[in-house]
Design a protein around this motif. Structure first.
Motif, short mmCIF file in Angstrom:
data_model
loop_
_atom_site.label_atom_id
_atom_site.label_comp_id
_atom_site.label_asym_id
_atom_site.label_seq_id
_atom_site.Cartn_x
_atom_site.Cartn_y
_atom_site.Cartn_z
N CYS A 33 0.83 -1.21 0.00
CA CYS A 33 0.00 0.00 0.00
C CYS A 33 0.86 1.26 0.00
CB CYS A 33 -0.97 -0.02 1.18
SG CYS A 33 -2.08 -1.44 1.09
N TYR A 49 -0.87 5.07 3.71
CA TYR A 49 -1.81 5.69 4.65
C TYR A 49 -2.10 4.74 5.80
CZ TYR A 49 -2.62 8.56 0.53
OH TYR A 49 -2.45 9.38 -0.55
N LEU A 108 -8.96 6.49 8.21
CA LEU A 108 -10.31 6.37 7.64
C LEU A 108 -11.13 5.37 8.46
CD1 LEU A 108 -9.65 6.05 3.76
CD2 LEU A 108 -10.87 7.93 4.88
N HIS A 117 -8.65 1.16 -8.82
CA HIS A 117 -8.38 1.94 -7.61
C HIS A 117 -7.91 3.32 -8.05
CE1 HIS A 117 -6.70 2.62 -3.52
NE2 HIS A 117 -5.58 2.98 -4.10
N ASP A 122 -6.06 3.15 -11.15
CA ASP A 122 -4.94 2.20 -11.19
C ASP A 122 -5.41 0.80 -10.82
OD1 ASP A 122 -3.16 4.17 -11.83
OD2 ASP A 122 -1.82 3.84 -10.13
N ASN A 123 -4.65 -0.20 -11.23
CA ASN A 123 -4.95 -1.55 -10.80
C ASN A 123 -4.09 -1.86 -9.56
OD1 ASN A 123 -5.25 -4.27 -10.39
ND2 ASN A 123 -5.35 -4.76 -12.57
N ALA A 124 -4.76 -2.04 -8.42
CA ALA A 124 -4.03 -2.33 -7.17
C ALA A 124 -4.45 -3.70 -6.63
CB ALA A 124 -4.30 -1.23 -6.16
N LEU A 131 -4.64 -7.55 -5.42
CA LEU A 131 -3.76 -8.31 -4.52
C LEU A 131 -4.10 -9.79 -4.63
CD1 LEU A 131 -4.34 -6.02 -1.40
CD2 LEU A 131 -2.21 -6.12 -2.73
N ILE A 148 -8.93 10.45 2.28
CA ILE A 148 -8.60 11.09 3.55
C ILE A 148 -8.72 12.60 3.36
CG2 ILE A 148 -6.69 11.44 5.19
CD1 ILE A 148 -5.84 8.52 3.82
N SER A 204 -3.02 14.70 -0.84
CA SER A 204 -2.91 13.28 -0.47
C SER A 204 -1.46 12.85 -0.22
CB SER A 204 -3.47 12.41 -1.59
OG SER A 204 -4.73 12.86 -1.98
#
Ligand code: HEC
Ligand code: HEC
Length: 186
Positions: free
Chosen positions: A52, A59, A64, A81, A84-86, A88, A129, A157
């Motif tokens: 992350c 973060y 949050l 995301h 983007d492609n995040a 897992l 956030i 951010s």
């Protein structure tokens, strides 16, 4: 003082001091824990910080509420995301999800997590956030020259660009340095 008196006062002192020293250890523990509880809980987890923290500041979950993390960590949502492609793998996903949900702002006793929660409407689940009223209000004296038009920052951010101890979950205004500005209020 004669010997008997010396010995007995030593004994009395030891007896009297014993509970005191326990109490004072407890007191110092308490002092240092409240100090640690001041910011946001830091995350000392290699997998979390690598996955992350790959594209942006990692973060802390305490930034949050759980309801936000539930939306963000949804496997479908991670495929898109913020553009983007995040994604897992299943094992990593479980590991990260557990950390996010256990340490979310509404599960935390840290001061700034509580302030974040206090500023949000009940049931609100922002995805950013930088959309939390408490965070917006804390930065309302900054302008675009500090953030958007600052090539070294670009976005609110990017917490760690300005907050030098952000990784430790410490966001005090005393440890802020805006890249390109000597004093943040220049
Ligand atoms: C492939 C890159 C990438 C990875 C990996 C990634 N992110 Fe992001 N993330 C982004 C982008 C891009 C944004 C949007 C940044 C912007 O608009 O300023 C973002 C934004 C965010 C935001 C909103 C920040 C704000 O307040 O504006 C959160 C929260 C977030 N990511 C959490 C995570 C978590 C948790 C993980 C790990 C599961 C993660 N991200 C992994 C690319 C990534
Ligand atoms: C452009 C630099 C910059 C960025 C990026 C930034 N901050 Fe800040 N932040 C500041 C400054 C400067 C202050 C102090 C403002 C003041 O005192 O009026 C501040 C204040 C704060 C405070 C209140 C500190 C206090 O002592 O009361 C918190 C909490 C905070 N920021 C969290 C964050 C988080 C979380 C992020 C990322 C989502 C972030 N900031 C991004 C510059 C930044």
């Amino acid at each position: 003082m004669n010997k008997i008196n010396q010995i007995s006062s030593l004994v009395i002192c030891t007896v009297l001091m014993t509970p005191y020293s326990y109490a004072s250890d407890g007191f110092f523990d308490w002092m240092s824990s409240t100090k640690r509880m001041k910011g946001i809980e830091a995350i000392d987890d290699k997998v979390y910080n690598e996955e992350c923290g790959a594209c942006h500041f990692a973060y802390q979950p305490g930034l949050l509420p759980q309801a936000s993390w539930k939306k963000l960590i949804d496997p479908k949502a991670l495929e898109d995301h913020f553009g983007d492609n995040a994604e897992l793998d299943a094992e990593t996903h479980k590991h990260i999800e557990t950390i996010l949900l256990d340490k979310a702002a509404d599960k935390s006793h840290y001061k700034r997590s509580r302030k974040i929660m206090a500023s949000l409407d009940k049931d609100s689940a922002p995805l950013r956030i930088s959309e939390i009223p408490y965070i917006i209000e804390k930065h309302d004296e900054l302008s675009s020259k500090h953030i958007k038009d600052n090539p070294q920052v670009k976005s609110l951010s990017a917490c760690a660009k300005c907050h030098q101890n952000a990784e430790q979950g410490e966001f005090d205004e005393d440890n802020v340095r805006i890249p390109g500005f000597k004093q943040w209020d220049d």
